[in-house]
Design an enzyme around this catalytic site. Structure first.
Site, mmCIF file in Angstrom:
data_model
loop_
_atom_site.group_PDB
_atom_site.id
_atom_site.type_symbol
_atom_site.label_atom_id
_atom_site.label_comp_id
_atom_site.label_asym_id
_atom_site.label_seq_id
_atom_site.Cartn_x
_atom_site.Cartn_y
_atom_site.Cartn_z
ATOM 1 N N CYS A 164 2.530 9.387 2.834
ATOM 2 C CA CYS A 164 1.419 9.480 1.882
ATOM 3 C C CYS A 164 0.279 8.520 2.205
ATOM 4 O O CYS A 164 -0.785 8.592 1.576
ATOM 5 C CB CYS A 164 1.933 9.214 0.472
ATOM 6 S SG CYS A 164 3.169 10.412 -0.071
ATOM 7 N N HIS B 174 -3.080 6.238 -4.546
ATOM 8 C CA HIS B 174 -2.318 7.449 -4.232
ATOM 9 C C HIS B 174 -1.789 8.043 -5.525
ATOM 10 O O HIS B 174 -1.259 7.335 -6.387
ATOM 11 C CB HIS B 174 -1.172 7.093 -3.285
ATOM 12 C CG HIS B 174 -0.175 8.190 -3.096
ATOM 13 N ND1 HIS B 174 -0.541 9.483 -2.810
ATOM 14 C CD2 HIS B 174 1.193 8.179 -3.157
ATOM 15 C CE1 HIS B 174 0.549 10.232 -2.697
ATOM 16 N NE2 HIS B 174 1.607 9.463 -2.908
ATOM 17 N N ASN C 52 1.443 15.453 -6.893
ATOM 18 C CA ASN C 52 1.442 14.606 -5.698
ATOM 19 C C ASN C 52 1.441 15.487 -4.462
ATOM 20 O O ASN C 52 2.454 16.084 -4.114
ATOM 21 C CB ASN C 52 2.676 13.692 -5.710
ATOM 22 C CG ASN C 52 2.792 12.830 -4.464
ATOM 23 O OD1 ASN C 52 1.980 12.920 -3.539
ATOM 24 N ND2 ASN C 52 3.806 11.991 -4.429
#
Length: 318
Positions: free
Chosen positions: A113, A245, A275
């Site tokens: 990520c 994030h 996500n």
């Protein structure tokens, strides 16, 4: 001196919406349970015949339009992804062909990520060395392809999407562009979040130690933001926007509290998009730019963490 400036941005999410109510039909969960623990209400899911390249292509077209550039102007193409169409070749190579770029350097970055921020740092170095003028940086993932929809600990979180930045060289002594960046890793947490095999056309599964990752993520991002602002003699109240994030709203909130950073200046899009790994930060940036929150000259901190454990931060002036 040459600075790496964000010239254009773009984002794309699939049309299909998977709501919490939809997940109630697939597993033992509820809309209230998911919302309370994650802040997510819905997520976008890629079509059966679509792949990561398709997501990246759509976001790239937007970024090129925003930058007022053509594909043939791009000197390098970097894609951050954990779900390539195939194990090889790179998604970036296919994007180079789909966009009809020249025969330029094109490669993928495999950094979970944190991949988009890692790709930004890489683009910045090529620009500072004078090797390139315009770099297309893409974060794209189709995580629904590797989610086990009987596992509510992961299925409620992950989704699909893409974001893209055009990073360009500008001669300037001003602070506009990327000011500083960091990246770190700690491999002792390797097995707290991992996928054993596969790509976006296969069916492996995400394995996650959710409680441990939560604590590690909050600590890593909070400390990293403090570090990068301090080493650049910048007070947190001088930062216009924090873009973390988008992993979990509770993580986003905890980072804000740790930093004593105003909630109204923390950009969150997880409610609608979930996500989508390397895509979350450029997607959040583009969304906030399009709705008028981000403006030229704003000072922005983008921070991320991911499996590995890897974490990193980019400080820039837009």
């Amino acid at each position: 001196m040459k600075r790496a400036v964000i010239k254009g941005v773009g984002a794309y999410v699939p049309e299909k919406v998977l709501t919490n109510k939809d997940l109630e039909e697939l597993m033992d969960t509820s809309d209230e349970w998911i919302t309370t623990r994650t802040g997510i209400h819905e997520r976008r899911i890629i079509g059966e015949e679509e792949d990561t390249s398709f997501l990246g292509y759509q976001a790239s077209l937007q970024a090129l339009k925003d930058a007022h550039l053509k594909a043939e102007d791009i000197d390098m193409l970097i894609v951050a992804t954990e779900t390539p169409d195939h194990m090889f070749p790179p998604v970036a190579v296919r994007l180079q062909h789909l966009l009809k770029c020249r025969q330029i350097g094109a490669f993928d970055i495999h950094s979970t990520c944190v991949g988009f921020l890692t790709a930004l740092q890489t683009a910045e170095q090529y620009i500072k060395m004078g090797k390139v003028k315009h770099v297309l940086v893409v974060g794209a993932d189709a995580l629904s392809k590797i989610v086990d929809y009987s596992d509510r600990s992961t299925a409620i979180l992950f989704a699909d999407g893409a974001g893209a930045f055009i990073v360009s060289a500008e001669e300037s002594d001003e602070s506009r562009g990327i000011i500083d960046s960091t990246i770190h890793s700690d491999g002792q947490h390797y097995y707290d979040l991992y996928v054993e095999s596969g790509g976006s056309k296969e069916s492996p599964q995400i394995v996650m130690n959710g409680n441990k990752i939560f604590k590690l993520a909050v600590s890593a991002m909070s400390q990293n933001v403090k570090m990068i602002t301090e080493q650049n003699n910048l007070l947190l109240n001088e930062v216009d926007w924090l873009i973390p994030h988008q992993a979990n709203q509770r993580i986003i909130d905890a980072v804000g509290r740790n930093l004593e950073f105003p909630e109204k200046k923390v950009i969150s899009t997880i409610k609608y998009f979930g996500n989508n790994s390397a895509a979350t930060i450029p997607l959040a940036f583009t969304t906030a730019l399009q709705d008028g929150r981000i403006n030229k000259g704003d000072t922005i901190v983008m921070t991320a963490f991911g499996g590995g454990l890897i974490w990193g931060t980019v400080l820039l002036q837009y």
